[in-house]
Scaffold this active site. Structure first.
Site, PDB file in Angstrom:
ATOM      1  N   ALA A 223       0.819  -1.218   0.000  1.00 35.06           N
ATOM      2  CA  ALA A 223       0.000   0.000   0.000  1.00 35.06           C
ATOM      3  C   ALA A 223       0.860   1.279   0.000  1.00 35.06           C
ATOM      4  O   ALA A 223       1.943   1.278   0.603  1.00 35.06           O
ATOM      5  CB  ALA A 223      -0.896  -0.011   1.246  1.00 35.06           C
ATOM      6  N   PRO A 224       0.418   2.327  -0.690  1.00 34.51           N
ATOM      7  CA  PRO A 224      -0.826   2.429  -1.461  1.00 34.51           C
ATOM      8  C   PRO A 224      -0.767   1.822  -2.870  1.00 34.51           C
ATOM      9  O   PRO A 224      -1.771   1.756  -3.551  1.00 34.51           O
ATOM     10  CB  PRO A 224      -1.044   3.948  -1.546  1.00 34.51           C
ATOM     11  CG  PRO A 224       0.343   4.508  -1.514  1.00 34.51           C
ATOM     12  CD  PRO A 224       1.147   3.611  -0.630  1.00 34.51           C
ATOM     13  N   GLY A 225       0.425   1.388  -3.308  1.00 37.92           N
ATOM     14  CA  GLY A 225       0.428   0.647  -4.564  1.00 37.92           C
ATOM     15  C   GLY A 225       1.398   1.119  -5.642  1.00 37.92           C
ATOM     16  O   GLY A 225       1.258   0.749  -6.804  1.00 37.92           O
ATOM     17  N   ASP A 262      -0.276 -10.454   6.990  1.00 37.55           N
ATOM     18  CA  ASP A 262       1.077 -10.111   7.420  1.00 37.55           C
ATOM     19  C   ASP A 262       2.080 -10.655   6.388  1.00 37.55           C
ATOM     20  O   ASP A 262       2.089 -11.854   6.089  1.00 37.55           O
ATOM     21  CB  ASP A 262       1.321 -10.748   8.801  1.00 37.55           C
ATOM     22  CG  ASP A 262       2.670 -10.353   9.387  1.00 37.55           C
ATOM     23  OD1 ASP A 262       3.554  -9.884   8.627  1.00 37.55           O
ATOM     24  OD2 ASP A 262       2.838 -10.518  10.606  1.00 37.55           O
ATOM     25  N   LYS A 307      16.352  -1.882   4.494  1.00 39.64           N
ATOM     26  CA  LYS A 307      16.354  -0.568   5.140  1.00 39.64           C
ATOM     27  C   LYS A 307      17.602  -0.485   6.013  1.00 39.64           C
ATOM     28  O   LYS A 307      17.913  -1.438   6.753  1.00 39.64           O
ATOM     29  CB  LYS A 307      15.092  -0.381   5.986  1.00 39.64           C
ATOM     30  CG  LYS A 307      13.788  -0.707   5.255  1.00 39.64           C
ATOM     31  CD  LYS A 307      13.401   0.321   4.206  1.00 39.64           C
ATOM     32  CE  LYS A 307      12.187  -0.134   3.403  1.00 39.64           C
ATOM     33  NZ  LYS A 307      11.860   0.707   2.253  1.00 39.64           N
TER      34      LYS A 307
HETATM   35  C1  LIG Z   1       7.111   1.967   2.280  1.00 37.27           C
HETATM   36  S1  LIG Z   1       5.471   1.399   2.329  1.00 37.27           S
HETATM   37  C2  LIG Z   1       5.294   0.612   0.790  1.00 37.27           C
HETATM   38  C3  LIG Z   1       5.075   1.548  -0.357  1.00 37.27           C
HETATM   39  C4  LIG Z   1       4.744   0.820  -1.628  1.00 37.27           C
HETATM   40  N1  LIG Z   1       5.865   0.014  -2.110  1.00 37.27           N
HETATM   41  C5  LIG Z   1       4.341   1.794  -2.710  1.00 37.27           C
HETATM   42  O1  LIG Z   1       5.094   1.914  -3.689  1.00 37.27           O
HETATM   43  O2  LIG Z   1       3.283   2.405  -2.607  1.00 37.27           O
HETATM   44  C6  LIG Z   1       5.538   0.060   3.429  1.00 37.27           C
HETATM   45  C7  LIG Z   1       4.244  -0.684   3.600  1.00 37.27           C
HETATM   46  O3  LIG Z   1       4.512  -1.860   4.321  1.00 37.27           O
HETATM   47  C8  LIG Z   1       3.351  -2.174   5.087  1.00 37.27           C
HETATM   48  N2  LIG Z   1       3.746  -3.130   6.122  1.00 37.27           N
HETATM   49  C9  LIG Z   1       4.540  -2.948   7.193  1.00 37.27           C
HETATM   50  N3  LIG Z   1       4.666  -4.094   7.884  1.00 37.27           N
HETATM   51  C10 LIG Z   1       3.958  -5.027   7.212  1.00 37.27           C
HETATM   52  C11 LIG Z   1       3.689  -6.417   7.417  1.00 37.27           C
HETATM   53  N4  LIG Z   1       4.242  -7.072   8.442  1.00 37.27           N
HETATM   54  N5  LIG Z   1       2.907  -7.051   6.525  1.00 37.27           N
HETATM   55  C12 LIG Z   1       2.381  -6.406   5.472  1.00 37.27           C
HETATM   56  N6  LIG Z   1       2.588  -5.091   5.235  1.00 37.27           N
HETATM   57  C13 LIG Z   1       3.356  -4.421   6.095  1.00 37.27           C
HETATM   58  C14 LIG Z   1       2.879  -0.831   5.590  1.00 37.27           C
HETATM   59  O4  LIG Z   1       1.492  -0.887   5.885  1.00 37.27           O
HETATM   60  C15 LIG Z   1       3.179   0.095   4.398  1.00 37.27           C
HETATM   61  O5  LIG Z   1       2.042   0.258   3.593  1.00 37.27           O
END
Ligand SMILES: C[S@@+](CC[C@H](N)C(=O)[O-])C[C@H]1O[C@@H](n2cnc3c(N)ncnc32)[C@H](O)[C@@H]1O
Length: 358
Positions: A223-225, A262, A307
């Site tokens: 998210a958001p995609g 998750d 990261k």
């Molecule tokens: C940096 S953002 C991703 C942005 C995405 N790649 C984009 O281009 O829009 C990181 C995402 O990882 C999700 N996230 C963090 N821990 C997570 C988990 N354990 N399982 C699934 N999603 C997770 C967060 O909700 C967040 O939306």
């Protein structure tokens, strides 16, 4: 070629210590000794190569793509200082006569405010310098092929590093930076990270085979995609894993299934072509996840971010990459590459490809 004893390495400002540690380690492993010099925030590092070896030989031995924190590298003559504003062409041309033959000359600056302000000057200077060098017989005619590209690394109108980079073992992009246009319809700016990763890791002529329409992909932390949007643009079908909401227009394409699960627990029902992961997590945890996906054969190609921690950034990245390599060592030739991309900040991006991906 004598005098070419300094390697100038361009990097993301703030990552000079990582760039310096990396080149010192990689050079020593290849049998080259020297010492790095850096000023924090300047966007470059110099690495003095102890004679009798030269920076040219180092570049012929070390694979540029093995460096994570270097955007571009140049083997340079001693820095030209106190260049007269009235005639810079003459001293630059005199020095250029000591370089290997080149058919092309380009100018780079550091990725800093001062560097960006010098770009206009660089363009004008190179357009005057190239014909001057050709007239003097220092630069080959444009249509001739050469193994080396001449570079100016401009610090100011008075201070210039002059050197060369091997055409086939350096970045083809100005300053080692790929400037991509943000696609207006993409849901987030991080979309550019995945696009740049593809440009860097996968040669364009292989895109139709390796990033192909109809492929199946899983986007962990989607998210958001922004990353899902790139996969959809390539005609793929994507399972997006995230508790957060996905962009509605993207969902309407019909190519995306969104699961609020998750990322560290989800397992695909069937193997997929691609797994991408942009979850903000400790690099060691992402590393373990990637190893699990590879050992289970859940995806044939992966792009993921590591990261960076606040401290010990270089050793931490190396350790993660070594863990992946050793976990997959007896799995028959997985390929792993890593780079701090232009669109990366406190992270590096990796590409992992199964043995059958050639
Ligand atoms: C940096 S953002 C991703 C942005 C995405 N790649 C984009 O281009 O829009 C990181 C995402 O990882 C999700 N996230 C963090 N821990 C997570 C988990 N354990 N399982 C699934 N999603 C997770 C967060 O909700 C967040 O939306």
């Amino acid at each position: 070629m004598s005098g070419l004893d300094t390697l100038v390495l361009l990097c993301r400002p703030g990552f000079e210590p990582e760039c310096a540690s990396e080149i010192s380690e990689v050079a020593a492993a290849a049998g080259f000794y020297g010492y790095p010099r850096l000023d924090q925030g300047e966007g470059y590092v110099t690495f003095y190569v102890h004679p009798p070896a030269t920076a040219l030989e180092l570049m012929e031995t070390v694979r540029f793509r093995s460096l994570i924190f270097t955007r571009q590298w140049l083997a340079c003559l001693p820095k030209l200082e106190d260049l007269p504003a009235k005639d810079r062409l003459t001293p630059v041309a005199e020095a250029a006569a000591h370089l290997p033959a080149c058919a092309e000359v380009v100018a780079d600056t550091a990725d800093t405010t001062e560097g960006r302000e010098l770009r206009g000057f660089c363009r004008k200077f190179v357009s005057a310098l190239a014909p001057h060098l050709r007239k003097e017989g220092v630069l080959l005619p444009r249509k001739e092929k050469s193994a080396w590209r001449m570079h100016l690394f401009v610090l100011s109108g008075r201070e210039i590093w002059l050197g060369v980079a091997p055409v086939k073992n350096s970045s083809a992009w100005e300053g080692g930076i790929l400037r991509l246009k943000f696609p207006a319809r993409a849901p987030s700016r991080s979309t550019l990270k995945l696009e740049e990763a593809w440009h860097w890791f996968i040669p364009k002529h292989q895109w139709d085979r390796l990033i192909a329409p109809g492929m199946r992909a899983v986007d962990l932390g989607a998210a958001p995609g922004g990353w899902t949007w790139q996969l959809v643009e390539r005609g793929m079908f994507v399972t997006a894993i995230d508790n957060g909401p996905m962009n509605e227009d993207l969902m309407e394409t019909g190519q995306v299934e969104h699961l609020r699960e998750d990322a560290f627990v989800y397992a695909p029902a069937k193997p997929v072509d691609w797994m991408v992961c942009d979850v903000v997590e400790k690099p060691a945890r992402t590393t373990a996840l990637v190893i699990e996906w590879a050992l289970n054969g859940w995806a044939r190609q992966m792009v993921f971010n590591l990261k960076l921690p606040m401290k010990q950034r270089y050793p931490e990245v190396r350790q993660c990459l070594e863990r992946i390599e050793s976990a997959l060592a007896d799995q028959g030739g997985w390929r792993l590459e890593a780079r701090q991309l232009y669109h990366d900040r406190e992270e590096v991006t990796c590409w992992l490809a199964a043995p059958e991906i050639r």
